[in-house]
Write an enzyme that holds these catalytic residues in place. Structure first.
Site, short mmCIF file in Angstrom:
data_model
loop_
_atom_site.label_atom_id
_atom_site.label_comp_id
_atom_site.label_asym_id
_atom_site.label_seq_id
_atom_site.Cartn_x
_atom_site.Cartn_y
_atom_site.Cartn_z
N LYS A 145 0.80 -1.19 -0.08
CA LYS A 145 -0.21 0.09 0.09
C LYS A 145 0.87 1.27 0.10
O LYS A 145 1.21 1.75 1.18
CB LYS A 145 -0.90 -0.28 1.14
CG LYS A 145 -2.40 -0.68 0.86
CD LYS A 145 -3.17 -0.53 2.25
CE LYS A 145 -3.97 0.85 2.34
NZ LYS A 145 -4.89 0.64 1.18
N1 PMP Z 1 -7.05 -2.79 -3.14
C1 PMP Z 1 -6.59 -1.54 -3.05
C2 PMP Z 1 -5.96 -0.85 -4.20
C3 PMP Z 1 -7.07 -0.87 -1.69
O1 PMP Z 1 -6.62 0.11 -1.66
C4 PMP Z 1 -7.53 -1.81 -1.02
C5 PMP Z 1 -7.91 -1.03 0.51
N2 PMP Z 1 -6.99 -1.32 1.39
C6 PMP Z 1 -7.96 -3.08 -0.99
C7 PMP Z 1 -7.77 -3.84 -2.29
C8 PMP Z 1 -8.85 -3.78 -0.05
O2 PMP Z 1 -7.87 -4.36 0.88
P1 PMP Z 1 -8.24 -4.59 2.25
O3 PMP Z 1 -9.14 -5.62 2.19
O4 PMP Z 1 -7.01 -5.14 3.14
O5 PMP Z 1 -8.68 -3.22 2.83
#
Ligand code: PMP
Length: 308
Positions: free
Chosen positions: A157
Site C-alpha cells: 500500500k
Molecule cells: N485494493 C486496493 C488498491 C486497496 O486500496 C484496498 C483497500 N485497502 C483493497 C484492495 C482492499 O484491501 P483490504 O481488504 O485489505 O482493505
C-alpha cells in the site's frame, strides 16, 4: 455530527492533532514515498465496545509494505496494535472509526531514492461511515490500467500508487458510475480503485489471483474464509476476463473501506438479474455481524478497545 479526532501518534508520542504537521519539503509529500494501512473499528452498542477488525493482519501487511519500500518501522506488530488501541482509547470514539497508520520518508531534501533517508511514523483515526455510498452500485471498466508490479509494487500500500486509484475513481464518478473496475496490463480484471473484486459464476466465487497486480486484500481473504466455512461455497482464484463480468451471476467489491459492496450493473449491463444476488446478500449480512464482534466463532478477528 461525527466526533472530531483530537490526537495523533506522531514522532514517538501522542500529541494533539494540530501538532502532527509536516513541512512542504517532506520527501513523502513530493514523491509519494509512504506506505500506509486503512483499518476499521466498529462500534457495538449492545456491548458498549469498539472492535478493531483484523488489526494484527493490517499491521503485518504494513510491515511487508515497509520491507518492499526500504522503510524502517521501529515497532513490532504487537506494539503497533497496542499503539492503535491506545490512540482509540484516548479518542474515546463511540461510533465506527477508520484508522490510518502511515510510514513515510521524512527528509526535507531533494532526493528521489529510498535508501539512506529517514522514516517517520504516524497513526491517526477518524470517525467514519460508508466509503462507497449506496447498498448496491453501478461500476464501469476503467480506461486506466492497474499499476503493474514491475512498475510500482501493487501488493504494497504505497502512497504514490494511489495516483492510479484516484485517476480510475474520478473517471468512473465523472462518467456517472459509482466505482471503477481496473484491468491489469495483460487485460485481465485486477480490482477496483481501492477494493478487491469477486464474481459468482456457476455457484462458485471467483477472484483474480494475487499475481494479477491486486493488493493482497484482507477483506478478500476474510470473504474466502467465510464463504467456504459458513456458506459452503467454493472459492476459486484465477484470471477473470472482462466479458466474464458481463455474464457473471453476481459481483461485489470487498475492502476495509468498501466492506462488501454488491455490484448490480457493469458497463450498463445488469449483473445477473440486476438485483443483489443470494450469495452476495448472505456475505453482506455475515460480514456485518462478524466485524461488530457478534459472531462468536470469529470474535478473535476483533480487538476490543475498551477495558471490560
Ligand atoms: N485494493 C486496493 C488498491 C486497496 O486500496 C484496498 C483497500 N485497502 C483493497 C484492495 C482492499 O484491501 P483490504 O481488504 O485489505 O482493505
Amino acid at each position: 455530527m461525527p466526533a472530531p479526532n483530537r490526537f495523533a501518534f506522531f514522532n514517538g508520542e501522542f500529541v494533539p492533532i494540530e501538532q502532527a504537521q509536516v513541512s512542504v519539503m517532506t520527501a513523502a509529500l513530493n514523491y509519494g514515498l509512504g506506505v500506509f494501512e486503512g483499518i476499521r473499528a466498529y462500534w457495538n452498542a449492545e456491548q458498549e465496545q469498539l472492535f478493531v477488525f483484523q488489526l494484527r493482519e493490517h499491521m503485518e501487511r504494513l510491515q511487508r509494505s515497509c520491507k518492499i519500500m526500504f522503510m524502517e518501522l521501529p515497532y513490532s506488530a504487537d506494539e503497533l496494535c497496542t499503539l492503535t488501541v491506545e490512540l482509540l482509547r484516548r479518542e474515546g470514539f463511540r461510533e465506527d472509526a477508520y484508522i490510518r497508520p502511515l510510514v513515510y520518508k521524512s527528509d526535507q531534501t531533494i532526493a528521489v531514492r529510498l535508501h539512506g533517508l529517514s522514516d517517520a511514523f504516524t497513526i491517526y483515526a477518524v470517525t467514519f461511515g460508508q466509503y462507497i455510498p449506496g447498498s448496491a452500485i453501478r461500476a464501469c471498466v476503467s480506461s486506466w490500467r492497474r499499476i503493474e508490479d514491475n512498475i510500482m509494487p501493487s501488493r504494497a500500500k504505497v502512497s504514490g500508487g494511489y495516483v492510479n486509484s484516484a485517476l480510475a475513481k474520478t473517471e468512473a464518478l465523472l462518467n456517472g458510475y459509482d466505482e471503477a473496475i481496473v484491468l491489469g496490463d495483460d487485460g485481465h480484471v485486477s480490482e477496483a480503485s481501492a477494493a478487491n473484486l469477486y464474481i459468482v459464476r456457476h455457484g462458485a466465487l471467483i477472484t483474480p489471483p494475487i499475481t494479477s497486480d491486486v493488493l493482497e486484500g484482507i477483506t478478500r481473504r476474510v470473504v474466502a474464509e467465510l464463504a467456504r466455512a459458513e456458506l459452503g461455497v467454493p472459492v476459486i482464484e484465477r484470471p477473470i476476463d472482462r466479458t466474464e463480468l458481463y455474464v457473471a451471476d453476481e459481483a461485489f467489491f470487498c475492502g476495509t473501506g468498501a466492506e462488501i459492496k454488491p455490484i448490480i450493473e457493469i458497463d450498463r449491463r445488469p449483473v445477473g438479474t440486476g438485483q443483489v444476488g443470494s450469495v452476495t446478500a448472505r456475505l453482506v449480512e455475515l460480514y456485518r455481524d462478524v466485524v461488530r464482534g457478534r459472531a462468536s466463532a470469529y470474535r478473535s478477528w476483533c480487538t476490543p478497545v475498551y477495558p471490560g
